[in-house]
Design a protein around this motif. Structure first.
Motif, PDB file in Angstrom:
ATOM      1  N   ASP A   8      81.810  25.132  60.297  1.00 49.27           N
ATOM      2  CA  ASP A   8      81.737  25.693  58.940  1.00 49.27           C
ATOM      3  C   ASP A   8      82.659  24.888  58.024  1.00 49.27           C
ATOM      4  O   ASP A   8      83.886  24.990  58.114  1.00 49.27           O
ATOM      5  CB  ASP A   8      82.161  27.166  58.987  1.00 49.27           C
ATOM      6  CG  ASP A   8      81.979  27.881  57.651  1.00 49.27           C
ATOM      7  OD1 ASP A   8      81.697  27.214  56.636  1.00 49.27           O
ATOM      8  OD2 ASP A   8      82.128  29.122  57.636  1.00 49.27           O
ATOM      9  N   VAL A   9      82.064  24.100  57.146  1.00 51.90           N
ATOM     10  CA  VAL A   9      82.831  23.285  56.201  1.00 51.90           C
ATOM     11  C   VAL A   9      82.463  23.704  54.778  1.00 51.90           C
ATOM     12  O   VAL A   9      81.286  23.692  54.401  1.00 51.90           O
ATOM     13  CB  VAL A   9      82.560  21.781  56.394  1.00 51.90           C
ATOM     14  CG1 VAL A   9      83.368  20.964  55.392  1.00 51.90           C
ATOM     15  CG2 VAL A   9      82.907  21.363  57.823  1.00 51.90           C
ATOM     16  N   GLN A  10      83.459  24.106  54.015  1.00 49.45           N
ATOM     17  CA  GLN A  10      83.265  24.508  52.625  1.00 49.45           C
ATOM     18  C   GLN A  10      84.032  23.559  51.706  1.00 49.45           C
ATOM     19  O   GLN A  10      84.663  22.599  52.165  1.00 49.45           O
ATOM     20  CB  GLN A  10      83.727  25.959  52.435  1.00 49.45           C
ATOM     21  CG  GLN A  10      83.026  26.964  53.342  1.00 49.45           C
ATOM     22  CD  GLN A  10      81.543  27.091  53.083  1.00 49.45           C
ATOM     23  OE1 GLN A  10      81.067  26.848  51.965  1.00 49.45           O
ATOM     24  NE2 GLN A  10      80.772  27.460  54.115  1.00 49.45           N
ATOM     25  N   ALA A  11      84.001  23.845  50.422  1.00 51.31           N
ATOM     26  CA  ALA A  11      84.673  22.969  49.460  1.00 51.31           C
ATOM     27  C   ALA A  11      86.169  22.866  49.741  1.00 51.31           C
ATOM     28  O   ALA A  11      86.798  21.850  49.436  1.00 51.31           O
ATOM     29  CB  ALA A  11      84.427  23.484  48.040  1.00 51.31           C
ATOM     30  N   GLY A  12      86.730  23.908  50.347  1.00 54.05           N
ATOM     31  CA  GLY A  12      88.155  23.889  50.670  1.00 54.05           C
ATOM     32  C   GLY A  12      88.473  23.283  52.019  1.00 54.05           C
ATOM     33  O   GLY A  12      89.626  23.318  52.463  1.00 54.05           O
ATOM     34  N   GLY A  13      87.471  22.717  52.683  1.00 50.80           N
ATOM     35  CA  GLY A  13      87.687  22.105  53.994  1.00 50.80           C
ATOM     36  C   GLY A  13      87.061  22.914  55.111  1.00 50.80           C
ATOM     37  O   GLY A  13      86.272  23.833  54.877  1.00 50.80           O
ATOM     38  N   ARG A  14      87.403  22.550  56.338  1.00 49.49           N
ATOM     39  CA  ARG A  14      86.835  23.245  57.493  1.00 49.49           C
ATOM     40  C   ARG A  14      87.414  24.659  57.590  1.00 49.49           C
ATOM     41  O   ARG A  14      88.632  24.852  57.446  1.00 49.49           O
ATOM     42  CB  ARG A  14      87.118  22.470  58.778  1.00 49.49           C
ATOM     43  CG  ARG A  14      86.405  23.043  59.988  1.00 49.49           C
ATOM     44  CD  ARG A  14      86.448  22.121  61.179  1.00 49.49           C
ATOM     45  NE  ARG A  14      85.783  22.717  62.329  1.00 49.49           N
ATOM     46  CZ  ARG A  14      85.662  22.136  63.506  1.00 49.49           C
ATOM     47  NH1 ARG A  14      86.166  20.917  63.690  1.00 49.49           N
ATOM     48  NH2 ARG A  14      85.051  22.751  64.497  1.00 49.49           N
ATOM     49  N   GLN A  15      86.538  25.621  57.860  1.00 52.23           N
ATOM     50  CA  GLN A  15      86.922  27.022  57.855  1.00 52.23           C
ATOM     51  C   GLN A  15      86.827  27.632  59.254  1.00 52.23           C
ATOM     52  O   GLN A  15      86.168  27.098  60.142  1.00 52.23           O
ATOM     53  CB  GLN A  15      86.011  27.818  56.908  1.00 52.23           C
ATOM     54  CG  GLN A  15      85.960  27.286  55.498  1.00 52.23           C
ATOM     55  CD  GLN A  15      87.300  27.369  54.799  1.00 52.23           C
ATOM     56  OE1 GLN A  15      87.982  28.394  54.851  1.00 52.23           O
ATOM     57  NE2 GLN A  15      87.700  26.269  54.144  1.00 52.23           N
ATOM     58  N   PHE A  16      87.498  28.757  59.425  1.00 51.61           N
ATOM     59  CA  PHE A  16      87.293  29.594  60.600  1.00 51.61           C
ATOM     60  C   PHE A  16      87.187  31.042  60.135  1.00 51.61           C
ATOM     61  O   PHE A  16      87.571  31.383  59.016  1.00 51.61           O
ATOM     62  CB  PHE A  16      88.418  29.426  61.626  1.00 51.61           C
ATOM     63  CG  PHE A  16      89.772  29.905  61.161  1.00 51.61           C
ATOM     64  CD1 PHE A  16      90.151  31.231  61.294  1.00 51.61           C
ATOM     65  CD2 PHE A  16      90.684  29.016  60.599  1.00 51.61           C
ATOM     66  CE1 PHE A  16      91.397  31.673  60.876  1.00 51.61           C
ATOM     67  CE2 PHE A  16      91.936  29.437  60.175  1.00 51.61           C
ATOM     68  CZ  PHE A  16      92.284  30.772  60.312  1.00 51.61           C
TER      69      PHE A  16
END
Length: 760
Positions: free
Chosen positions: A517-525
């Motif tokens: 899961d990669v969003q505008a703020g970087g990789r997420q968890f």
């Protein structure tokens, strides 16, 4: 090499039947795991994926909610967990071309097994009003359609927002926030159909609607009672905990209408000794009649009261309320009624009492076998009574253990997915976001179906799950869904609910647990909460099944922006970019989550939420103490010539997801339309083994509910009882046959008659 999905539904007309085995796991489980994984993922992807399941730097299994210890095995998964991962991480794909080739009528004729085997959905799909098949749609158009329908409602309460237990904490928190900012508490969830009875009973008696034990408590227990639960299929990793408890000297009592292989002997595939010989688990098997559990625990309580020195008087005096009324009711229990209700012998109950009295640390575990009856809530209260009598709450190695079936179903409730939220939760939510949440109660699952049926609800939005397949009274439920203006499903794969739609329908494909899961703020968890109240991170490691997929938090955030518009001050765009900002808000709204992000960083294995009865022997109930209760004893009365049916899972199944057509632990191969009946009952009813019967439900409304074409299997069930798989038998469960207080469908006590099959 990855195999192709089935082109047509397999024939299930003649399932093979052999005697059931007496042990679970072992070589057969390993072989089956590898075969399914290879078929869905291929060899390299299998290794890449399974080695990350339930690891501290990996992802939470999308299967059950059983916890992990601090020290993880390199293969920290079970056979059914591996199946769940393989189904999600599959290389099979459902593209717009698939929908072009399969009109809605075709999908509606397919089995749940065939639908699920087709693979991951790759693009948003839209069924326009009057169309005969889904077509591809952009995300922007999809959100606009939902916004159009929601804004057209006469009241926000005409919308339903359903949540499946696989939804992450972050997505669940956003969904309930959006629903309440929109103006409704209509937040039904899968808890309504499973452990709602547990939550209702435990909140009233102990003040916290969750289990009170940890994994370490199980390892330290003197006695573990497993009632109405089949861990070998539904929570296989629990068998490792039971094995460890047995090695430390614990006794195990199994209370169930069916003998279950996993509770007889566990062949632990992680040890050589386990693979070769295994460990016997159950010391005493109580083959109880369906629905007789309250009567059993009530008599045990009477017998404890009559045993000098057996009651923990100091605990009762200091920490409990209602003892005298309870004791009077318990002393009124009598043997003849209990033996009739349970089908047990006096010697079996007396042996159980001996084990209870010999134990200083007792845990009672349970699942759907206790929660899906009319009298489920008083049954679980009676379990609590037994533990309170002996001081087994707030003591190491003792307590209540409702075993949750879906990986974050408990976390979703903690995050506020509840149609009857506590005022304190709404106050905190409103203060944090500057909104005014509705205070009137919303609809649970059963009431949601009734609202759709009666035209009181017009938009149905599901965050995961298979609502149509999971709910009772199939014909009524499907007719109700078809009355909706719009049905929306956030999904990874196809299921029956996508083929039973409102006037318009959307399928919104989402990332799964295994996906990066990669969003505008970087990789997420994301985070989840397990069955014992531990919260930990989940990080997918695979490239998403399609670049068109959105995460669950992103879907909710974008939907909220489309519906609420500039009038919302909630920072939905910020939440989508960086999930840490969601957790910061959770920390300020939900008790026990203070310094959420910092605690996750400091504790890679997760952290335990506070539990006042366990941690402090403090009971946040209406009385300020743990409450004894004294409900009248109930059990199902079955007319002559009828059977009491429980619906259950096969071993090739997780909830409504069908992995295959076998049930290895019950000796069934190549078919699911089987009904397990005691040989003497079958003979008295005139059905030989291998005959075919229609199952016909009987209920007070006089409506005929029929499940046709079931092969009769002579099986060692409790006398007068029968069992068959859901969702095939959900058609027999009346919508208004529910548990008192919790309103959970009574899927474990359905009166049926067997008729010679019209389809044989």
């Amino acid at each position: 090499m990855v195999s192709k999905p089935p082109a047509s539904d397999p024939v299930q007309d003649a399932p093979e039947v052999t005697p059931p085995p007496h042990a679970a796991a072992g070589f057969a489980a390993v072989a089956h795991t590898l075969r399914i994984s290879r078929q869905q993922m291929g060899v390299r992807r299998t290794a890449q994926t399974l080695l990350k399941v339930n690891q501290k730097d990996g992802f939470d299994c999308p299967g059950c909610a059983w916890p992990e210890g601090d020290k993880r095995h390199v293969a920290e998964f079970c056979e059914n967990g591996a199946k769940a991962v393989a189904e999600e991480a599959t290389l099979r794909r459902v593209t717009p071309d698939f929908f072009a080739a399969h009109p809605l009528a075709d999908l509606a004729d397919r089995s749940g097994y065939w639908l699920g085997q087709q693979g991951r959905i790759t693009q948003p799909m839209y069924l326009p009003e009057g169309a005969d098949r889904y077509e591809a749609v952009t995300w922007e158009r999809a959100f606009a359609i939902v916004a159009e329908e929601l804004r057209a409602l006469a009241s926000p309460d005409e919308a339903l927002f359903y949540t499946s237990g696989r939804t992450s904490n972050e997505a669940a928190f956003l969904l309930q926030l959006f629903a309440r900012e929109f103006g409704t508490n209509n937040l039904p969830d899968c808890s309504n159909m499973c452990h709602e009875s547990s939550g209702s009973a435990l909140t009233e008696t102990l003040g916290v609607g969750k289990g009170s034990v940890s994994l370490e408590d199980l390892h330290r227990a003197d006695l573990i009672i497993v009632a109405g639960q089949n861990p070998g299929t539904n929570h296989p990793r629990m068998l490792s905990a039971l094995e460890k408890a047995k090695a430390a000297g614990a006794k195990i009592v199994s209370v169930n209408p069916l003998p279950e292989a996993g509770l007889e002997r566990f062949k632990n595939p992680q040890t050589a000794q386990g693979m070769l010989k295994g460990a016997a688990l159950t010391d005493l098997f109580l083959q109880i009649r369906i629905g007789g559990d309250q009567a059993l625990f009530r008599l045990l309580n009477k017998l404890v009261l009559e045993t000098e020195g057996a009651v923990d008087e100091a605990f009762v005096r200091e920490h409990t309320h209602g003892y005298e009324e309870f004791a009077a009711a318990a002393r009124a229990a009598y043997w003849d009624e209990t033996l009739a209700a349970t089908g047990l012998t006096r010697a079996e109950i007396e042996r159980t009492l001996e084990l209870v009295l010999a134990s200083e640390r007792t845990i009672v575990c349970w699942a759907m076998g206790l929660t899906q009856h009319k009298h489920s809530v008083p049954t679980i209260r009676e379990v609590v009574n037994l533990l309170l009598l002996r001081g087994n709450i707030g003591r190491p190695g003792a307590g209540v253990c409702p075993v949750r079936g879906h990986s974050n179903v408990q976390g979703d409730r903690t995050m506020g997915i509840f149609e009857r939220p506590a005022p304190a939760f709404l106050d905190a939510l409103d203060k944090e976001f500057g909104i005014v949440s509705p205070r009137h109660h919303g609809y649970d699952v059963v009431r949601s179906i009734q609202a759709l049926r009666d035209g009181e609800a017009k938009v149905f939005f599901a965050m995961g799950g298979n609502f149509v397949g999971a709910t009772p009274d199939t014909e009524v439920t499907e007719a109700a869904m078809r009355r909706a203006r719009l049905t929306v499903h956030v999904s990874t794969k196809l299921n029956r609910s996508h083929a039973v739609t409102g006037a318009r329908a959307l399928i919104l494909p989402t990332l799964g647990r295994t996906d990066r899961d990669v969003q505008a703020g970087g990789r997420q968890f994301v985070t989840v909460e397990d069955s014992m109240g531990l919260v930990h991170a989940s990080r997918g490691n695979l490239p998403p099944a399609s670049p068109q997929l959105l995460s669950e938090p992103a879907i909710v955030a974008r939907l909220a922006r489309a519906v609420l518009g500039e009038g919302s001050a909630t920072p939905w765009e910020e939440f989508e970019k960086d999930y840490a900002t969601i957790r910061d808000r959770i920390a300020r709204v939900v008790p026990g989550f203070g310094d959420f992000n910092a605690r996750l960083a400091a504790n890679p294995g997760g952290f335990a939420l506070p539990h006042a009865p366990r941690d402090e022997r403090r009971f946040p109930t209406a009385t300020g103490k743990a409450n004894f209760t004294a409900a009248p004893v109930e059990y199902p009365r079955v007319p002559e010539g009828r059977l009491l049916l429980q619906t259950l899972r096969s071993h090739d199944q997780y909830n409504t997801t069908i992995y295959g057509l076998d049930d290895r632990y019950r000796g069934i191969k190549g078919g699911r339309r089987v009904v397990l009946v005691h040989p003497q009952d079958a003979a008295e009813l005139g059905f030989e083994d291998g005959a075919y019967a229609d199952l016909v439900g009987e209920w007070r409304d006089g409506v005929e509910r029929r499940a046709p074409g079931f092969r009769v299997v002579h099986y060692p069930t409790a006398r007068g009882c029968a069992a068959a798989y859901y969702p095939e038998t959900n058609v027999l469960v009346p919508l208004d046959s529910t548990a008192d207080v919790s309103n959970t469908p009574a899927s474990k006590s359905v009166i049926v008659r067997l008729e010679q099959s019209r389809t044989a």
